[in-house]
Write a protein that holds these residues in place. Structure first.
Motif, PDB file in Angstrom:
ATOM      1  N   ALA A  71       0.513   0.800  13.507  1.00  0.00           N
ATOM      2  CA  ALA A  71       1.842   1.416  13.465  1.00  0.00           C
ATOM      3  C   ALA A  71       2.195   1.922  12.076  1.00  0.00           C
ATOM      4  CB  ALA A  71       2.901   0.414  13.935  1.00  0.00           C
ATOM      5  N   ALA A  72       1.539   1.388  11.055  1.00  0.00           N
ATOM      6  CA  ALA A  72       1.823   1.844   9.690  1.00  0.00           C
ATOM      7  C   ALA A  72       1.550   3.331   9.529  1.00  0.00           C
ATOM      8  CB  ALA A  72       0.980   1.045   8.691  1.00  0.00           C
ATOM      9  N   ASN A  73       0.652   3.880  10.346  1.00  0.00           N
ATOM     10  CA  ASN A  73       0.379   5.314  10.287  1.00  0.00           C
ATOM     11  C   ASN A  73       1.572   6.148  10.752  1.00  0.00           C
ATOM     12  OD1 ASN A  73      -2.698   5.599   9.642  1.00  0.00           O
ATOM     13  ND2 ASN A  73      -2.584   3.961  11.157  1.00  0.00           N
ATOM     14  N   ASN A  74       2.497   5.506  11.481  1.00  0.00           N
ATOM     15  CA  ASN A  74       3.675   6.219  11.988  1.00  0.00           C
ATOM     16  C   ASN A  74       4.861   6.170  11.032  1.00  0.00           C
ATOM     17  OD1 ASN A  74       2.265   6.700  14.405  1.00  0.00           O
ATOM     18  ND2 ASN A  74       2.950   4.749  15.272  1.00  0.00           N
ATOM     19  N   GLU A 129     -14.912   5.107   5.425  1.00  0.00           N
ATOM     20  CA  GLU A 129     -15.343   6.483   5.187  1.00  0.00           C
ATOM     21  C   GLU A 129     -14.898   7.450   6.284  1.00  0.00           C
ATOM     22  OE1 GLU A 129     -19.373   8.939   3.887  1.00  0.00           O
ATOM     23  OE2 GLU A 129     -19.484   6.808   4.353  1.00  0.00           O
ATOM     24  N   ASN A 130     -14.836   6.962   7.543  1.00  0.00           N
ATOM     25  CA  ASN A 130     -14.666   7.878   8.668  1.00  0.00           C
ATOM     26  C   ASN A 130     -13.335   7.811   9.406  1.00  0.00           C
ATOM     27  OD1 ASN A 130     -17.487   9.144   8.933  1.00  0.00           O
ATOM     28  ND2 ASN A 130     -17.967   6.966   8.859  1.00  0.00           N
ATOM     29  N   ALA A 131     -12.526   6.789   9.159  1.00  0.00           N
ATOM     30  CA  ALA A 131     -11.280   6.645   9.933  1.00  0.00           C
ATOM     31  C   ALA A 131     -10.324   7.805   9.678  1.00  0.00           C
ATOM     32  CB  ALA A 131     -10.597   5.323   9.595  1.00  0.00           C
ATOM     33  N   TRP A 132      -9.691   8.272  10.735  1.00  0.00           N
ATOM     34  CA  TRP A 132      -8.661   9.310  10.633  1.00  0.00           C
ATOM     35  C   TRP A 132      -7.262   8.695  10.576  1.00  0.00           C
ATOM     36  CZ3 TRP A 132      -9.656  14.435  13.721  1.00  0.00           C
ATOM     37  CH2 TRP A 132     -10.860  15.002  13.288  1.00  0.00           C
ATOM     38  N   GLY A 133      -7.179   7.412  10.920  1.00  0.00           N
ATOM     39  CA  GLY A 133      -5.895   6.710  10.897  1.00  0.00           C
ATOM     40  C   GLY A 133      -5.483   6.234  12.275  1.00  0.00           C
ATOM     41  N   CYS A 182       0.836  -1.211   0.000  1.00  0.00           N
ATOM     42  CA  CYS A 182       0.000   0.000   0.000  1.00  0.00           C
ATOM     43  C   CYS A 182       0.864   1.251   0.000  1.00  0.00           C
ATOM     44  CB  CYS A 182      -0.919   0.013   1.226  1.00  0.00           C
ATOM     45  SG  CYS A 182      -2.304  -1.159   1.130  1.00  0.00           S
ATOM     46  N   LEU A 183       1.934   1.239   0.788  1.00  0.00           N
ATOM     47  CA  LEU A 183       2.823   2.395   0.865  1.00  0.00           C
ATOM     48  C   LEU A 183       3.567   2.625  -0.450  1.00  0.00           C
ATOM     49  CD1 LEU A 183       4.290   1.925   4.468  1.00  0.00           C
ATOM     50  CD2 LEU A 183       2.696   3.699   3.725  1.00  0.00           C
ATOM     51  N   GLU A 184       3.800   1.574  -1.205  1.00  0.00           N
ATOM     52  CA  GLU A 184       4.576   1.681  -2.439  1.00  0.00           C
ATOM     53  C   GLU A 184       3.720   1.994  -3.657  1.00  0.00           C
ATOM     54  OE1 GLU A 184       7.462  -1.309  -3.293  1.00  0.00           O
ATOM     55  OE2 GLU A 184       7.988  -1.594  -1.182  1.00  0.00           O
ATOM     56  N   THR A 185       2.400   1.940  -3.511  1.00  0.00           N
ATOM     57  CA  THR A 185       1.527   2.211  -4.655  1.00  0.00           C
ATOM     58  C   THR A 185       0.790   3.526  -4.414  1.00  0.00           C
ATOM     59  OG1 THR A 185      -0.095   0.678  -3.675  1.00  0.00           O
ATOM     60  CG2 THR A 185       1.358  -0.193  -5.376  1.00  0.00           C
ATOM     61  N   GLY A 186      -0.467   3.616  -4.740  1.00  0.00           N
ATOM     62  CA  GLY A 186      -1.166   4.889  -4.551  1.00  0.00           C
ATOM     63  C   GLY A 186      -2.386   4.756  -3.672  1.00  0.00           C
ATOM     64  N   VAL A 187      -2.409   3.733  -2.833  1.00  0.00           N
ATOM     65  CA  VAL A 187      -3.592   3.466  -2.003  1.00  0.00           C
ATOM     66  C   VAL A 187      -3.827   4.617  -1.030  1.00  0.00           C
ATOM     67  CG1 VAL A 187      -4.590   1.884  -0.304  1.00  0.00           C
ATOM     68  CG2 VAL A 187      -3.293   0.974  -2.243  1.00  0.00           C
ATOM     69  N   GLU A 188      -5.093   5.012  -0.870  1.00  0.00           N
ATOM     70  CA  GLU A 188      -5.449   6.129  -0.001  1.00  0.00           C
ATOM     71  C   GLU A 188      -5.882   5.689   1.395  1.00  0.00           C
ATOM     72  OE1 GLU A 188      -8.524   8.344  -1.941  1.00  0.00           O
ATOM     73  OE2 GLU A 188      -7.410   8.498  -3.818  1.00  0.00           O
ATOM     74  N   ARG A 189      -6.647   4.602   1.454  1.00  0.00           N
ATOM     75  CA  ARG A 189      -7.168   4.153   2.750  1.00  0.00           C
ATOM     76  C   ARG A 189      -7.157   2.632   2.816  1.00  0.00           C
ATOM     77  NH1 ARG A 189     -12.081   8.200   4.600  1.00  0.00           N
ATOM     78  NH2 ARG A 189     -11.076  10.129   3.910  1.00  0.00           N
ATOM     79  N   VAL A 190      -6.882   2.113   4.016  1.00  0.00           N
ATOM     80  CA  VAL A 190      -6.820   0.676   4.248  1.00  0.00           C
ATOM     81  C   VAL A 190      -7.615   0.342   5.501  1.00  0.00           C
ATOM     82  CG1 VAL A 190      -5.310  -1.316   4.565  1.00  0.00           C
ATOM     83  CG2 VAL A 190      -4.474   0.684   3.307  1.00  0.00           C
ATOM     84  N   VAL A 191      -8.485  -0.650   5.394  1.00  0.00           N
ATOM     85  CA  VAL A 191      -9.203  -1.161   6.562  1.00  0.00           C
ATOM     86  C   VAL A 191      -8.858  -2.639   6.693  1.00  0.00           C
ATOM     87  CG1 VAL A 191     -11.437  -1.620   7.630  1.00  0.00           C
ATOM     88  CG2 VAL A 191     -11.093   0.483   6.311  1.00  0.00           C
ATOM     89  N   ALA A 192      -8.289  -3.032   7.828  1.00  0.00           N
ATOM     90  CA  ALA A 192      -7.913  -4.423   8.082  1.00  0.00           C
ATOM     91  C   ALA A 192      -8.927  -5.056   9.023  1.00  0.00           C
ATOM     92  CB  ALA A 192      -6.513  -4.491   8.692  1.00  0.00           C
ATOM     93  N   LEU A 193      -9.320  -6.284   8.718  1.00  0.00           N
ATOM     94  CA  LEU A 193     -10.274  -6.993   9.563  1.00  0.00           C
ATOM     95  C   LEU A 193      -9.549  -7.708  10.699  1.00  0.00           C
ATOM     96  CD1 LEU A 193     -12.016  -6.342   7.120  1.00  0.00           C
ATOM     97  CD2 LEU A 193     -13.022  -8.617   7.305  1.00  0.00           C
ATOM     98  N   SER A 194     -10.070  -7.529  11.898  1.00  0.00           N
ATOM     99  CA  SER A 194      -9.519  -8.181  13.081  1.00  0.00           C
ATOM    100  C   SER A 194     -10.557  -9.169  13.634  1.00  0.00           C
ATOM    101  CB  SER A 194      -9.132  -7.129  14.124  1.00  0.00           C
ATOM    102  OG  SER A 194      -8.535  -7.737  15.250  1.00  0.00           O
ATOM    103  N   THR A 195     -10.406  -9.546  14.876  1.00  0.00           N
ATOM    104  CA  THR A 195     -11.278 -10.531  15.519  1.00  0.00           C
ATOM    105  C   THR A 195     -11.243 -10.318  17.016  1.00  0.00           C
ATOM    106  OG1 THR A 195     -11.462 -12.901  16.059  1.00  0.00           O
ATOM    107  CG2 THR A 195      -9.302 -12.109  15.423  1.00  0.00           C
ATOM    108  N   ASP A 196     -12.312 -10.738  17.698  1.00  0.00           N
ATOM    109  CA  ASP A 196     -12.301 -10.651  19.158  1.00  0.00           C
ATOM    110  C   ASP A 196     -11.172 -11.482  19.763  1.00  0.00           C
ATOM    111  OD1 ASP A 196     -13.458 -13.113  18.525  1.00  0.00           O
ATOM    112  OD2 ASP A 196     -15.404 -12.647  19.402  1.00  0.00           O
TER     113      ASP A 196
END
Length: 336
Positions: free
Chosen positions: A152-155, A218-222, A116-130
């Motif tokens: 941490a990718a935001n840093n 739509e709403n994440a700030w990162g 994602c960092l090497e291409t032109g991706v604007e937003r990423v949402v990763a699925l987690s689990t309880d």
């Protein structure tokens, strides 16, 4: 939001990937391109029957594995949004195939971040689990690591305006390998094995999972981990809803299972805010102003020591609720 945008779903042939595909094609017909990225050619072939390209010209099918960074980089070129749903998710299989689980869930997450960092991706949402919350099994530990990598990718993004966020939720009703389809199949044998009579789980519908992913997109700030406010159920009530006449022997919990699942620990409470429909666990460090976030979303800080687990939930599914939900979301012909 998706008008003239390109979106890619890793693990796109899974239960949630297909539900997301239906939702996006129905609600965002102006989407430029929807890429289904997965390593199972048979599932892609079957999915293409449901979403034929001649009827849905936006859709693309891309064979690839998240373990392969170069393949991801090629797939992500021209993509605006990525939803990362690919994972090894079966607890007991991860215990017996630890290397494979780590390669996919941890190495795959690293590859997605870097691609994602090497291409032109604007937003990423990763699925987690309880199971990523206070994990006691390898699957949960790998998903917690994955969560941390995406946060941490935001840093490490530098000048790049990309935003990474995570959604964490409980059992998806009717998803592949979950307890309700398992019980519905076992009902034919007249026996529903109960792991532990006190066991509870969170419950969310496929559409609930889809809505949450779209909210984060739509709403994440990162850096946020979004957690839904959803009901719990008792495993004994699920068995009663599906097969009241069946035998229900107690067989014991499988390796790595919990009696109750957690989504927010008391340690998380220092960073957790109530957004109304969702909770969000904010990162300890972020590049935006907390005061602005609170004002924008009317966010309210939870009390210190707050925790959210399936055994101490305020909302519960009854036996009748479960029967109605099964009929609505899984099998319209279902009769207990």
């Amino acid at each position: 939001m998706l008008t003239n945008k390109s979106l890619l779903i890793t693990g796109g042939t899974g239960s949630l990937g297909k539900a997301l595909t239906r939702h996006i094609l129905k609600n965002y017909p102006e989407v430029k391109r929807l890429v289904i990225f997965s390593r199972d050619e048979q599932k892609q072939f079957q999915m293409a029957q449901e979403f034929p390209p001649e009827q849905y010209p936006q859709i693309r099918f891309f064979i690839g594995d998240v373990r392969d960074r170069e393949r991801l980089i090629r797939a992500f070129k021209g993509v605006d949004f990525v939803i990362h749903a690919a994972a090894m998710k079966h607890v007991h299989l991860a215990e017996y195939n630890p290397d494979e689980c780590i390669k996919t869930n941890v190495g795959g997450a690293q590859n997605v971040v870097h691609a994602c960092l090497e291409t032109g991706v604007e937003r990423v949402v990763a699925l987690s689990t309880d199971k990523a919350c206070a994990p006691i099994n390898l699957y949960g530990a790998t998903k917690l690591t994955s969560d941390k990598l995406f946060i941490a990718a935001n840093n490490i993004k530098g000048w790049n305006p990309i935003r990474f966020s995570v959604v964490r939720y409980g059992n998806v009703m009717g998803s592949n390998g979950s307890v309700i389809p398992f019980f519905m199949k076992k009902k034919e044998e007249g026996i529903l094995p109960i792991t532990d009579p006190g066991m509870t789980r969170f419950n969310i519908s496929l559409q609930g999972g889809v809505d949450m992913v779209m909210h984060a997109l739509e709403n994440a700030w990162g850096g946020e981990i979004f957690v839904p406010k959803i009901p719990s159920y008792k495993i004994t009530d699920v068995a009663e809803a599906i097969g009241p006449e069946c035998e229900k022997p107690v067989v014991g919990i499988r390796p790595g299972e919990k009696i109750h699942e957690e989504m927010i620990t008391s340690s998380d409470s220092y960073y957790t805010y109530d957004l109304g429909k969702y909770y969000t666990i904010l990162p300890a460090t972020h590049k935006w102003k907390l005061e602005d976030f609170i004002e924008k979303f009317n966010a309210k800080k939870v009390k210190e020591g707050f925790q959210y687990n399936s055994g101490e939930n305020d909302e519960w599914e009854t036996v009748e609720d479960l029967r109605n939900l099964i009929k609505e979301h899984i099998d319209s012909n279902f009769e207990a």
